[in-house]
Design a protein around this motif. Structure first.
Motif, PDB file in Angstrom:
ATOM      1  N   ILE A 255      64.555  30.024 -61.503  1.00 41.81           N
ATOM      2  CA  ILE A 255      65.266  29.380 -62.612  1.00 41.81           C
ATOM      3  C   ILE A 255      64.589  28.036 -62.886  1.00 41.81           C
ATOM      4  O   ILE A 255      64.238  27.304 -61.956  1.00 41.81           O
ATOM      5  N   CYS A 256      64.400  27.737 -64.155  1.00 36.27           N
ATOM      6  CA  CYS A 256      63.816  26.453 -64.558  1.00 36.27           C
ATOM      7  C   CYS A 256      64.738  25.330 -64.068  1.00 36.27           C
ATOM      8  O   CYS A 256      65.945  25.342 -64.353  1.00 36.27           O
ATOM      9  N   THR A 257      64.178  24.394 -63.347  1.00 37.78           N
ATOM     10  CA  THR A 257      65.025  23.342 -62.765  1.00 37.78           C
ATOM     11  C   THR A 257      65.517  22.357 -63.819  1.00 37.78           C
ATOM     12  O   THR A 257      66.482  21.639 -63.590  1.00 37.78           O
ATOM     13  N   GLN A 258      64.852  22.351 -64.996  1.00 33.69           N
ATOM     14  CA  GLN A 258      65.208  21.393 -66.043  1.00 33.69           C
ATOM     15  C   GLN A 258      66.445  21.812 -66.837  1.00 33.69           C
ATOM     16  O   GLN A 258      67.089  20.994 -67.468  1.00 33.69           O
ATOM     17  N   CYS A 259      66.715  23.131 -66.864  1.00 38.89           N
ATOM     18  CA  CYS A 259      67.833  23.577 -67.697  1.00 38.89           C
ATOM     19  C   CYS A 259      68.785  24.489 -66.916  1.00 38.89           C
ATOM     20  O   CYS A 259      69.486  25.317 -67.491  1.00 38.89           O
ATOM     21  N   LYS A 260      68.772  24.342 -65.585  1.00 39.64           N
ATOM     22  CA  LYS A 260      69.610  25.194 -64.742  1.00 39.64           C
ATOM     23  C   LYS A 260      71.090  24.836 -64.874  1.00 39.64           C
ATOM     24  O   LYS A 260      71.435  23.657 -64.921  1.00 39.64           O
TER      25      LYS A 260
ATOM     26  N   LYS B  96      69.290  27.829 -69.207  1.00 44.06           N
ATOM     27  CA  LYS B  96      69.721  28.136 -70.579  1.00 44.06           C
ATOM     28  C   LYS B  96      68.553  28.048 -71.559  1.00 44.06           C
ATOM     29  O   LYS B  96      68.697  28.439 -72.711  1.00 44.06           O
ATOM     30  N   GLY B  97      67.378  27.615 -71.082  1.00 43.91           N
ATOM     31  CA  GLY B  97      66.198  27.558 -71.938  1.00 43.91           C
ATOM     32  C   GLY B  97      65.932  26.152 -72.422  1.00 43.91           C
ATOM     33  O   GLY B  97      66.848  25.484 -72.907  1.00 43.91           O
ATOM     34  N   CYS B  98      64.703  25.700 -72.234  1.00 40.63           N
ATOM     35  CA  CYS B  98      64.344  24.362 -72.691  1.00 40.63           C
ATOM     36  C   CYS B  98      62.829  24.315 -72.949  1.00 40.63           C
ATOM     37  O   CYS B  98      62.127  25.295 -72.742  1.00 40.63           O
ATOM     38  N   GLU B  99      62.372  23.171 -73.391  1.00 45.00           N
ATOM     39  CA  GLU B  99      60.957  22.931 -73.676  1.00 45.00           C
ATOM     40  C   GLU B  99      60.092  23.262 -72.448  1.00 45.00           C
ATOM     41  O   GLU B  99      59.071  23.931 -72.549  1.00 45.00           O
ATOM     42  N   HIS B 100      60.553  22.791 -71.291  1.00 49.00           N
ATOM     43  CA  HIS B 100      59.807  22.901 -70.039  1.00 49.00           C
ATOM     44  C   HIS B 100      59.489  24.356 -69.674  1.00 49.00           C
ATOM     45  O   HIS B 100      58.477  24.650 -69.077  1.00 49.00           O
ATOM     46  N   CYS B 101      60.396  25.286 -70.035  1.00 52.18           N
ATOM     47  CA  CYS B 101      60.212  26.680 -69.639  1.00 52.18           C
ATOM     48  C   CYS B 101      59.955  27.570 -70.842  1.00 52.18           C
ATOM     49  O   CYS B 101      60.167  28.781 -70.774  1.00 52.18           O
ATOM     50  N   SER B 102      59.495  27.000 -71.962  1.00 50.45           N
ATOM     51  CA  SER B 102      59.254  27.742 -73.207  1.00 50.45           C
ATOM     52  C   SER B 102      60.482  28.582 -73.576  1.00 50.45           C
ATOM     53  O   SER B 102      60.350  29.725 -74.002  1.00 50.45           O
TER      54      SER B 102
END
Ligand SMILES: [Zn+2]
Length: 458
Positions: free
Chosen positions: A348-353, A381-387
């Motif tokens: 899971i992307c740590t920036q939008c977890k 939930k999806g963010c810039e960091h994880c496209s």
């Protein structure tokens, strides 16, 4: 008694009675009595002399991967595409012809992502350029072709692309596999094993003979695991040879061989040749037939540490597969020291977890006992960091089965089924892929949907 006559050693002394004459010290052919030190010094002299006389063959010049406005547009397009793929940590590049577009997709963290939809008119130019780079026949468009492109990439060194061209109804489809960019670790402790599995792996690697097997589907990180083990085992006093299809990373100090099944240079042929080359450790890319498995097991039982992969779903199934291939069960039980089954699941992307409750649909698919084991679940939930994918990077899931206890060896020797082997292994404390996947869900490393494949299949 006549003097021993020698044309070459006028000053040769008469040998003491009862002792054979020493070899002549000098002859026009050279000296036969160099000491080790003299021979060693002579090597250095010869090397020095030849270096002065000859130009050493220049190292293979690598074409650098650069994007320059001065190049032809197609060259710029291809180079920029390769650069983008590498920057996005892609493992594969797909160039797909459709009637209305030329689609470019990258595989990142195991999933395909559409990168570009280009005008279909670019297809022939782009494919031709790639064929030139991969030393393929540009004129041939009716049959599949394979090739390779090697480029120098600043900061990454040499990167190999394995290129395959397939004629489809809409034109040629190109798939490029990026080799050697996987995460090669420096030592086994960086592979992410839990403490007890790590101990088992280290113990298995200390064996001077036997077999260590890694299993899992394509793209499950087997190569990374095996290469990291080899890297750890590599010492100047150890002879390591590998047979691979193809060689994915170049490992310093290790003899690597690419097998070529199309000319009958197969794994078993390579293995037979290896055994004549005094190896200590052997890596066999894959065991999928009796011939290869039989000679690998023989090597493992005659003083060699053999590392290999088998295509199965889990660790217990791996030993059973060897028996199914025709290897005597008692040989499997004594040769195999450790089996690792593995998968990679997206982190899971740590920036939008954020926390995400188990959905009704997920509840339907899960067994009651599994649901009971779930504490908290998360997703990205999806963010810039994880496209916007919610994931970034992947985590390994391991099932490590040492074959050392009497009971497990017994069930294997008796030709036990996968279920029987699995039961004994679990009694001995085997942590299954499913249990590990559940742990990663509960720890918020991965999401429940991502782990479902492992949880449900078990
Ligand atoms: Zn994110």
């Amino acid at each position: 008694m006549p003097e021993p006559v020698s044309k070459h050693t006028a000053s040769a002394k008469t040998p003491a009675p009862g002792r054979p004459a020493p070899p002549p010290a000098r002859s026009p052919q050279g000296r036969a009595d160099l000491s080790a030190t003299e021979a060693s010094a002579h090597i250095k002299e010869v090397v020095k002399a030849s270096a002065a006389e000859q130009q050493w063959e220049a190292q293979e010049e690598l074409a650098p991967l650069i994007v320059s406005a001065e190049d032809a547009p197609m060259v710029q397009l291809v180079n920029a595409m390769l650069m983008e793929a590498l920057q996005r940590r892609s493992s594969d590049i797909h160039i797909e012809p459709y009637p209305d577009k030329l689609r470019i997709r990258f595989r990142v963290d195991g999933s395909l992502i559409t990168a570009h939809d280009l005008p279909p008119g670019l297809m022939s130019g782009l494919v031709s350029r790639l064929k030139v780079m991969a030393s393929m026949d540009i004129a041939e468009r009716r049959v599949p072709q394979d090739g390779r492109i090697k480029l120098g990439v600043p900061g990454k060194g040499a990167i190999d692309f394995r290129v395959s061209v397939l004629p489809t109804i809409f034109g040629e489809k190109v798939v490029m596999r990026v080799l050697g960019t996987g995460q090669l670790r420096n030592s086994v402790d960086e592979l992410g094993f839990d403490a007890s599995s790590y101990q088992e792996v280290k113990e298995a690697l200390r064996n001077s003979f036997g077999m260590i097997l890694v299993t899992g589907p394509t793209g499950s990180g087997k190569t990374t695991t095996l290469y990291t083990m080899l890297k750890e085992l590599s010492e100047p006093d150890v002879n390591i040879v590998t047979a691979e299809d193809p060689v994915e990373y170049n490992l310093p100090g290790i003899t690597q061989v690419s097998v070529k099944p199309q000319i009958d240079f197969t794994f078993d042929v390579a293995l037979r040749s290896f055994l004549r080359q005094d190896p200590d450790i052997i890596l066999v890319g894959e065991m999928r037939d009796y011939e290869t498995a039989a000679i690998a097991v023989k090597a493992a039982l005659t003083g060699h540490l053999v590392l290999s992969t088998v295509h199965t779903n889990n660790a217990p199934a791996t030993v059973v597969r060897l028996v199914d291939m025709g290897i005597e069960p008692y040989l499997v039980a004594s040769a195999v020291k450790l089996v690792i089954a593995q998968r990679l699941i997206r982190r899971i992307c740590t920036q939008c977890k954020e926390e995400a409750p188990v959905s009704a649909e997920e509840q339907e698919h899960l067994h009651e006992s599994t649901l009971a084991a779930i504490q908290k679940t998360f997703h990205g939930k999806g963010c810039e960091h994880c496209s916007q994918t919610g994931y970034r990077g992947r985590a390994p899931v391991y099932e490590v089965m040492p074959v050392k206890n009497k009971e497990l060896k017994r069930v294997i020797t008796e030709g036990g089924t996968e279920v029987m082997v699995s039961q004994v292994a679990r009694r001995e404390g085997l942590v299954t892929l499913k249990m590990e996947a559940m742990r990663l869900v509960n720890e918020g490393v991965t999401s429940l949907p991502e782990a479902m494949q492992i949880i449900v299949s078990d």
